[in-house]
Design an enzyme around this catalytic site. Structure first.
Site, PDB file in Angstrom:
ATOM      1  N   GLN B 271       0.664  -1.379  -0.107  1.00  0.00           N
ATOM      2  CA  GLN B 271       0.150   0.078  -0.104  1.00  0.00           C
ATOM      3  C   GLN B 271       0.841   1.369  -0.114  1.00  0.00           C
ATOM      4  O   GLN B 271       0.640   2.236  -0.807  1.00  0.00           O
ATOM      5  CB  GLN B 271      -0.892   0.161   1.089  1.00  0.00           C
ATOM      6  CG  GLN B 271      -1.652   1.259   1.312  1.00  0.00           C
ATOM      7  CD  GLN B 271      -2.714   1.609   0.271  1.00  0.00           C
ATOM      8  OE1 GLN B 271      -3.272   0.628  -0.517  1.00  0.00           O
ATOM      9  NE2 GLN B 271      -3.298   2.501   0.058  1.00  0.00           N
ATOM     10  N   HIS B 274       2.798   2.881  -3.126  1.00  0.00           N
ATOM     11  CA  HIS B 274       1.929   3.482  -4.221  1.00  0.00           C
ATOM     12  C   HIS B 274       2.258   5.186  -4.485  1.00  0.00           C
ATOM     13  O   HIS B 274       2.756   5.302  -5.620  1.00  0.00           O
ATOM     14  CB  HIS B 274       0.341   3.602  -4.035  1.00  0.00           C
ATOM     15  CG  HIS B 274      -0.389   2.459  -4.428  1.00  0.00           C
ATOM     16  ND1 HIS B 274      -0.655   2.106  -5.809  1.00  0.00           N
ATOM     17  CD2 HIS B 274      -0.951   1.453  -3.807  1.00  0.00           C
ATOM     18  CE1 HIS B 274      -1.056   1.130  -5.913  1.00  0.00           C
ATOM     19  NE2 HIS B 274      -1.404   0.435  -4.620  1.00  0.00           N
ATOM     20  N   GLU B 339     -10.740   3.090   1.803  1.00  0.00           N
ATOM     21  CA  GLU B 339     -10.971   2.432   0.439  1.00  0.00           C
ATOM     22  C   GLU B 339     -10.872   0.899   0.615  1.00  0.00           C
ATOM     23  O   GLU B 339     -11.565   0.237   0.278  1.00  0.00           O
ATOM     24  CB  GLU B 339      -9.869   3.106  -0.374  1.00  0.00           C
ATOM     25  CG  GLU B 339     -10.047   2.504  -1.859  1.00  0.00           C
ATOM     26  CD  GLU B 339      -8.929   3.126  -2.696  1.00  0.00           C
ATOM     27  OE1 GLU B 339      -7.777   3.436  -2.026  1.00  0.00           O
ATOM     28  OE2 GLU B 339      -8.707   2.927  -3.828  1.00  0.00           O
ATOM     29  N   HIS B 340      -9.647   0.274   1.056  1.00  0.00           N
ATOM     30  CA  HIS B 340      -9.634  -0.815   1.349  1.00  0.00           C
ATOM     31  C   HIS B 340      -9.638  -1.251   2.857  1.00  0.00           C
ATOM     32  O   HIS B 340      -8.874  -0.506   3.552  1.00  0.00           O
ATOM     33  CB  HIS B 340      -8.111  -1.496   1.011  1.00  0.00           C
ATOM     34  CG  HIS B 340      -7.950  -0.926  -0.559  1.00  0.00           C
ATOM     35  ND1 HIS B 340      -7.321   0.209  -1.313  1.00  0.00           N
ATOM     36  CD2 HIS B 340      -8.427  -1.364  -1.948  1.00  0.00           C
ATOM     37  CE1 HIS B 340      -7.289   0.142  -2.243  1.00  0.00           C
ATOM     38  NE2 HIS B 340      -8.066  -0.593  -2.776  1.00  0.00           N
ATOM     39  N   ASP B 373      -6.201  -5.731  -6.101  1.00  0.00           N
ATOM     40  CA  ASP B 373      -5.498  -4.768  -7.048  1.00  0.00           C
ATOM     41  C   ASP B 373      -5.555  -5.257  -8.539  1.00  0.00           C
ATOM     42  O   ASP B 373      -5.625  -4.543  -9.661  1.00  0.00           O
ATOM     43  CB  ASP B 373      -4.135  -4.314  -6.878  1.00  0.00           C
ATOM     44  CG  ASP B 373      -4.099  -3.653  -5.485  1.00  0.00           C
ATOM     45  OD1 ASP B 373      -5.228  -3.093  -5.189  1.00  0.00           O
ATOM     46  OD2 ASP B 373      -3.081  -3.286  -4.792  1.00  0.00           O
ATOM     47  N   HIS B 432     -52.311  21.211 -13.146  1.00  0.00           N
ATOM     48  CA  HIS B 432     -52.074  19.800 -12.622  1.00  0.00           C
ATOM     49  C   HIS B 432     -53.220  19.544 -12.132  1.00  0.00           C
ATOM     50  O   HIS B 432     -53.340  18.254 -12.694  1.00  0.00           O
ATOM     51  CB  HIS B 432     -50.980  20.009 -11.456  1.00  0.00           C
ATOM     52  CG  HIS B 432     -49.500  19.969 -11.877  1.00  0.00           C
ATOM     53  ND1 HIS B 432     -49.085  21.082 -12.549  1.00  0.00           N
ATOM     54  CD2 HIS B 432     -48.516  19.086 -11.778  1.00  0.00           C
ATOM     55  CE1 HIS B 432     -47.804  20.771 -12.518  1.00  0.00           C
ATOM     56  NE2 HIS B 432     -47.219  19.607 -12.241  1.00  0.00           N
TER      57      HIS B 432
END
Lengths: 441, 441
Positions: B271, B274, B339-340, B373, B432
């Site tokens: 992780q 990145h 996110e994860h 991933d 209407h």
């Protein structure tokens, strides 16, 4: 008075939309901006100033802006007390109350049918799938103004209740009308945690996105508003979710010679009376129907209290389009992607598979848009401005979110980890490759 | 070197996210802005200038900005020719090619399982329902840069193919690496209408949103980018759909004393490598595991080519959090909405129902994030920055839209039209009410 266009003329005029957020403001609004801020700011600058003020000063900013913009002193009463919601409900006619409850129950019943559930598959080795959870807390913006729309409360909040949203926060600029408060209470009968706050405008959007002492921070904001509210929603997008950028309401009625011109005229007028920006369009393959509808509109409009608005909308933003054939009409519809589409032809079902872009489709003479506005079942919140090309009417989907589940079995891991290792090496991510390699053992 | 926090410390530091779009730019970028525009502009001003230029000058603006910003002369070759895609595919190793195809096939197979179909109900009188159609044309932004990520092409485009999107337009700043071109060609084997354009940055987003001579206007734009690309996407939101506001990647690994510290360390490093902004967090109930993971990270990091990035990310944005118990960990996770999320405990399945907010959940020691991933099945595009509280990983849902169907039977119309009439009267919408009244007959 009512324009009749050829399709070529229409494509150069009424079928071109103005971008929603690039409008220029009328002089009286600009004058007001100068009064409030000491200089002429763009709408976006106004929005940012108010948002920052709410972030900095919390409730105090809400009280001040509500005083400045809505001329209303909310003091310590940002939240509307339960007793007020209940007494509002008692104050409205039984007939109206029962109609609101029937509408609520049909909208809820429709959305309960929407198939949405967590799922897993074992076919890819172990358990992979999607877990569905409701969004925890959602804010709803209900516009105020001279003509309050309680139906919007029902049509916005119902799918959230079905989705299982835990907390619902409704904001609306003060003073909130009794009918809106009553409708909130009707929704509250189905959901314990509905709060109503008497704030509106940019300050309400900022409070929902960032939270204040009295306003809980929400995860998503739903609902239409004026240009300032719309820009504010776009500004806070990312901090919270938003439902989209709402523009003026639109209806396209596609009719052939079999249609009843009086009903068509009546439906067009219903669309046209919404507001000065409303887009009411009739498209027909029949010159004869076009002429009859025109005459009928001109007759019916005389009786309407909102005839000025309706006339303005039909003349400036809408009208009647005569198309050479059905194929051409379908292509115009798919390009325009109207919020509402009514199909009033001999065999309307036949055209259904050809329509690719539309918020809602109303089939046949009986299923008119007005029924959808109030009580048919689907939410009346539908994508405007061509957004039907990429977005959907409000539904349960807007109130849930997915979590992907990855729980692979050992055998599968052993077989795919070496591939992940290769791909990671190729992306020059050594630690990724190493993490995969350790699983391939 | 690796920080270990108490949960209270973490909540005051690494668990607070910086807003994605409010970053201040490094001096060298500001210098470049002055060079290009003759004055120091804000990122949003830069974005607007480039968008307006593309609207005005079309292809010419694309050629000019690509030259100025990417130092690349695209001339008449905005679109990458088929032959180039094919020769790129031939140029890569068979092993990599096969791994890419396997990944593609698993991602496609997973998304084929996503249950999504049109439905109607007859229970509310006539036919009411939701018609599902694919979005017609979608643009995908694939970032360029030093480390191209072909996996992103697979994980973004696959759900669109499953949804039935008709036309797919991939943009990426030039020069586009062979591996990205090859991967586009691998996707093209499943879909006839995939085009690849060698444009990036704000100019690519503007071209996709507004169209130019060479670039077809799309209905939705998907994909992450730098701050300028992100702001540009927000600017064009409404004109087209967008997938969301993407921030730095995040992973939270929750482990108990049963976890293997070396695997945990390895996953954290994956992780962390990145980029400088990546957020790698381990949370554990075991002080002993925390110490062992720390030691293992310090050992493993030495061998990494991207050790500098990984170290920076762990030290500044992540680290190890020791929590007193599992309940506290769950509450931190749901508040942070990573996110994860990896759960590496004795019985990870047991915790699954407690997780409300997370993009993806990776269960157990084998199902590590790296497999997700690349190849597990769900798209690796997941919500960042806390957006998991209100949005979902990329899936087939992002590539379809709903049209509500309203086709009521006469009996139902007769029974509900009077209620619509009452509600319309109450909202003071006379036309209407009239349209409803005519149906009540």
């Amino acid at each position: 008075m009512i324009p009749i266009y050829t399709v070529e003329e229409a494509e150069k005029s009424i079928l071109i939309r103005k971008p929603i957020v690039d409008v220029s403001l009328p002089p009286q609004i600009n004058k007001r901006i100068v009064e409030l801020f000491g200089e002429l700011l763009t709408p976006l600058e106004v929005v940012r100033k108010i948002i920052n003020d709410v972030i900095e000063k919390g409730d105090r900013a809400l009280i001040e802006w509500t005083w400045k913009l809505d001329k209303f002193n909310i003091g310590d009463n940002i939240e509307v007390k339960s007793e007020l919601l209940e007494s509002a409900l008692k104050s409205i006619d039984d007939e109206v109350k029962e109609a609101l409850i029937s509408a609520r129950d049909r909208i809820i019943a429709f959305h309960r049918k929407q198939p949405l559930s967590s799922w897993t598959t074992e076919e890819l080795g172990g358990s992979l799938g999607q877990i569905i959870n409701p969004i925890r807390r959602v804010g709803f913006y209900i516009p105020g103004g001279s003509a309050p729309l309680p139906s919007t409360v029902i049509h916005s909040v119902s799918p959230a209740i079905v989705a299982g949203v835990e907390e619902i926060v409704i904001v609306s600029p003060p003073p909130i009308s009794s009918i809106i408060l009553a409708t909130c209470n009707i929704m509250r009968a189905l959901h314990a945690k509905i709060r109503v706050l008497q704030i509106g405008g940019v300050q309400a959007i900022a409070a929902l996105a960032y939270g204040t002492e009295s306003v809980p921070r929400v995860n998503k904001i739903i609902g239409p508003g004026n240009i300032f509210v719309t820009l504010a929603k776009r500004e806070v997008f990312g901090i919270v979710g938003i439902d989209g950028i709402a523009g003026p309401t639109e209806a396209v009625i596609f009719a052939d010679e079999s249609a009843n011109p009086e009903l068509i005229a009546s439906d067009l007028l219903a669309q046209a009376e919404h507001d000065y920006l409303a887009i009411p369009i009739i498209m027909t393959t029949s010159q004869d129907l076009a002429n009859k509808v025109k005459t009928s509109i001109e007759e019916q409009i005389l009786d309407l209290p909102r005839s000025k608005i309706a006339e303005h909308a039909i003349k400036n933003n809408g009208g009647i389009i005569v198309v050479p054939n059905t194929e051409r009409a379908i292509s115009v519809i798919n390009n325009f992607a109207p919020e509402h589409l009514s199909i009033v032809t001999k065999n309307p079902k036949q055209l259904l598979p050809l329509i690719k872009n539309s918020g809602g489709i109303f089939l046949g003479e009986s299923s008119c848009e007005v029924l959808g506005d109030y009580i048919a079942g689907p939410s009346h919140v539908m994508p405007t401005g061509g957004a039907a090309k990429f977005s959907s009417p409000l539904s349960v989907l807007d109130f849930i979110k997915i979590t992907s589940l990855i729980s692979l079995d050992r055998k599968t891991v052993k077989s795919i980890a070496p591939l992940a290792e290769i791909l990671a090496c190729n992306e020059e991510l050594q630690a990724h490759s190493e993490a995969a390699r350790r699983r391939a053992k």
